[in-house]
Write a protein that holds these residues in place. Structure first.
Motif, short mmCIF file in Angstrom:
data_model
loop_
_atom_site.label_atom_id
_atom_site.label_comp_id
_atom_site.label_asym_id
_atom_site.label_seq_id
_atom_site.Cartn_x
_atom_site.Cartn_y
_atom_site.Cartn_z
N PRO A 70 0.82 -1.22 0.00
CA PRO A 70 0.00 0.00 0.00
C PRO A 70 0.85 1.27 0.00
O PRO A 70 1.97 1.29 0.54
CB PRO A 70 -0.82 -0.12 1.29
CG PRO A 70 -0.87 -1.60 1.56
CD PRO A 70 0.45 -2.13 1.10
N ARG A 71 0.31 2.30 -0.61
CA ARG A 71 1.05 3.57 -0.70
C ARG A 71 1.53 4.04 0.66
O ARG A 71 2.67 4.50 0.81
CB ARG A 71 0.16 4.65 -1.31
CG ARG A 71 -0.07 4.54 -2.80
CD ARG A 71 -0.82 5.78 -3.27
NE ARG A 71 -1.06 5.79 -4.72
CZ ARG A 71 -1.52 6.84 -5.38
NH1 ARG A 71 -1.80 7.97 -4.71
NH2 ARG A 71 -1.70 6.79 -6.69
N ALA A 72 0.67 3.96 1.67
CA ALA A 72 1.03 4.48 2.99
C ALA A 72 2.23 3.73 3.56
O ALA A 72 3.09 4.33 4.22
CB ALA A 72 -0.15 4.38 3.93
N ALA A 123 7.87 10.49 -0.85
CA ALA A 123 6.93 9.75 0.00
C ALA A 123 5.64 10.54 0.18
O ALA A 123 4.54 10.00 0.06
CB ALA A 123 7.58 9.47 1.36
N ASP A 124 5.78 11.82 0.46
CA ASP A 124 4.59 12.66 0.66
C ASP A 124 3.84 12.89 -0.64
O ASP A 124 2.60 12.91 -0.67
CB ASP A 124 4.99 14.00 1.28
CG ASP A 124 5.51 13.86 2.70
OD1 ASP A 124 5.24 12.82 3.34
OD2 ASP A 124 6.23 14.77 3.17
N TRP A 125 4.57 13.07 -1.74
CA TRP A 125 3.92 13.30 -3.03
C TRP A 125 3.09 12.08 -3.43
O TRP A 125 2.01 12.19 -3.99
CB TRP A 125 4.96 13.63 -4.11
CG TRP A 125 4.40 14.32 -5.31
CD1 TRP A 125 3.92 13.74 -6.44
CD2 TRP A 125 4.24 15.73 -5.49
NE1 TRP A 125 3.49 14.70 -7.33
CE2 TRP A 125 3.68 15.93 -6.77
CE3 TRP A 125 4.54 16.84 -4.70
CZ2 TRP A 125 3.40 17.20 -7.28
CZ3 TRP A 125 4.26 18.10 -5.21
CH2 TRP A 125 3.69 18.27 -6.47
N LEU A 126 3.63 10.89 -3.13
CA LEU A 126 2.91 9.65 -3.43
C LEU A 126 1.54 9.63 -2.77
O LEU A 126 0.54 9.23 -3.39
CB LEU A 126 3.74 8.46 -2.94
CG LEU A 126 3.05 7.09 -2.95
CD1 LEU A 126 2.74 6.65 -4.37
CD2 LEU A 126 3.92 6.06 -2.23
N LEU A 127 1.47 10.06 -1.53
CA LEU A 127 0.21 9.99 -0.79
C LEU A 127 -0.83 10.96 -1.34
O LEU A 127 -2.03 10.80 -1.08
CB LEU A 127 0.47 10.28 0.69
CG LEU A 127 1.37 9.26 1.40
CD1 LEU A 127 1.57 9.66 2.85
CD2 LEU A 127 0.78 7.86 1.30
N ASN A 128 -0.39 11.96 -2.08
CA ASN A 128 -1.33 12.94 -2.63
C ASN A 128 -1.43 12.86 -4.15
O ASN A 128 -2.01 13.75 -4.79
CB ASN A 128 -0.89 14.36 -2.23
CG ASN A 128 -0.98 14.58 -0.73
OD1 ASN A 128 -2.04 14.61 -0.16
ND2 ASN A 128 0.18 14.71 -0.08
N LEU A 129 -0.89 11.80 -4.72
CA LEU A 129 -0.87 11.66 -6.17
C LEU A 129 -2.25 11.27 -6.68
O LEU A 129 -2.76 10.19 -6.39
CB LEU A 129 0.15 10.58 -6.57
CG LEU A 129 0.39 10.36 -8.05
CD1 LEU A 129 1.01 11.59 -8.69
CD2 LEU A 129 1.30 9.14 -8.25
#
Length: 487
Positions: A70-72, A123-129
């Motif tokens: 999972p992304r998180a 990491a942060d960009w992934l969660l808001n992609l």
């Protein structure tokens, strides 16, 4: 310590490859030398096609599990890697300074913190992609980023760990597995990164590191049918070989190549600022692909600009990069130093004049150099030197300035010094470059697209552009009808 461990300024560094979560030694080694004083740091495992194939196989085996993570959870691991980097900033800084000769103070205060930021940012960009859903005649379109597969990342020696993690971080965030091939002149901090990633809980095989010569293992990596992405930073000739190697499998490429960037100084510019920008191009002993090595100055202020530049350049302190007072350290390798000196000597023989420098120093140090009286079609103006060598030319009109700026086969970056906002808008619109700085230099944000035009590269990375490259984009179109109620 073991036979495969070096002690570099008190820091233990494993000299073996990192493949499938294990340290793997090669039968042969290559010698790693410090550019600071030419001393031998140690012997490093020298990869062969066998190690390259093993690394790709490990990345392939680990890919399904990491892609399904999972992304998180992927983001959590990347943040843990960043934590590990921050805990070892001093170790990483001194090892990299020993290995590539860049300033220790810069590694401590800027470069290694940026390494950690690379992991945190992606990491942060992934969660808001996301790309919001949209409608087409009542049908719903949903865009998703699917991990592409094992990725080969080939990185340079001028900023080894920072430029490696600029690629590693988004590739891992995207759900890809990685085979990293660091430059043979600077392999040490990549080995430390393997330790940090393992301690952070990155699963075995997700990150693999193979050391050695590109001429010996490069084709085995870039032509492998199981590799789904290749990202390379380096020279144009090497990029052409990689492109040919990847062609058989239609493997997508991202190439960040050389530059011969201009600095345009108009008469209405703040001359002190313009001089500061120009002298800044000597950073890292001129070993910066983005450096504005061609200074173009409006003729009416050229004499004054040159006078101020000469005075400013005279204050530069060149010496041991571990000394806090040093501004410029050594060049990376004797071979590179010979290349730099060859460029300058040929330019002088052709009629150029050295206003500043123009000679080798002791050891692997080259004096900061400014050459004038150079022709636009000359080698020194057209080809990348990758050392502390700048040229100065003049122009009389805005049109001529733009023409000279664009008149090379490169298009990586450009810098502009002017006090006129309208002129800045006109000129920047016409410059061929992936990045343009106006009255500043080297201001970089990871959410901005980065790459070059013409022979300076193919593609863009940064922010969502990185995920666009490291992923297969998919659009799922769903009809509004045809559903059965299972309520």
């Amino acid at each position: 310590m073991t036979e495969h461990t070096l002690t570099v300024a008190g820091v233990a560094v494993d000299t073996r490859h990192w493949i499938g979560g294990e340290r793997i030694a090669s039968a042969e080694t290559f010698t790693d030398v410090s550019p600071i004083d030419g001393s031998v740091i140690g012997e490093i495992s020298r990869g062969t096609e066998a190690e390259a194939a093993a690394a790709v196989a490990a990345a392939k085996a680990a890919f399904p599990g990491w892609a399904a993570t999972p992304r998180a959870e992927r983001a959590r691991v990347l943040h843990a890697i960043a934590d590990g980097v921050e805990k070892r900033i001093e170790d990483l800084a001194i090892v990299e300074t020993t290995d590539n000769g860049a300033l220790l103070r810069s590694h401590r205060r800027g470069v290694m913190p940026r390494v950690a930021h690379n992991f945190r940012f992606f990491a942060d960009w992934l969660l808001n992609l996301e790309h919001g859903d949209f409608e087409t005649r009542g049908h719903t379109n949903h865009v998703s980023w699917d991990p592409a597969g094992p990725s080969v990342l080939i990185t340079p020696w001028n900023a080894p760990l920072m430029l490696s993690t600029w690629k590693v971080a988004p590739a891992l965030a995207a759900g890809n597995t990685v085979v990293l091939k660091p430059a043979e002149w600077t392999p040490l901090t990549a080995s430390l990164l393997a330790d940090i990633a393992a301690e952070a809980g990155l699963p075995a095989g997700v990150l693999n590191i193979v050391q050695g010569y590109g001429s010996e293992i490069g084709d085995a990596l870039t032509s492998h049918p199981d590799v789904r992405r290749i990202s390379f930073t380096g020279s144009v000739p090497t990029a052409k070989r990689i492109t040919a190697s990847a062609a058989a499998n239609l493997t997508p490429l991202s190439l960040e190549l050389g530059g011969k960037s201009p600095l345009l100084v108009f008469a209405d510019a703040d001359l002190d600022l313009a001089v500061d920008l120009a002298v800044e191009q000597y950073d890292n002993a001129g070993q910066v692909c983005l450096a504005a090595t061609r200074i173009l100055v409006e003729e009416s202020v050229a004499e004054e600009f040159t006078r101020r530049f000469t005075e400013k350049a005279a204050t530069i302190v060149q010496g041991d990069p571990r000394d806090e007072a040093t501004d410029i350290g050594p060049n990376i390798h004797e071979r590179q130093l010979e290349k730099i000196d060859g460029f300058v000597r040929r330019a002088l023989d052709a009629g150029a004049r050295a206003v500043v420098g123009g000679r080798r120093g002791e050891g692997q140090y080259y004096a900061p150099t400014l050459l004038t009286d150079v022709a636009q079609d000359s080698e020194i103006v057209q080809e990348e030197v990758f050392g502390p060598v700048l040229t100065l030319q003049t122009f009389t009109t805005e049109e001529e300035a733009v023409r000279l700026a664009n008149d090379t086969r490169f298009g990586l970056a450009a810098t502009l010094a002017t006090g006129d906002r309208d002129r800045a808008a006109r000129v920047t619109e016409r410059l061929v470059a992936g990045t343009v700085w106006v009255n500043c230099f080297f201001v970089r944000d990871l959410q901005a697209p980065f790459g070059g035009s013409r022979h300076s590269g193919v593609g863009r990375e940064g922010g969502t552009w990185s995920f666009d490259f490291y992923c297969d984009l998919k659009n799922t179109v769903t009809a509004p009808k045809g559903w059965k109620d299972h309520g």
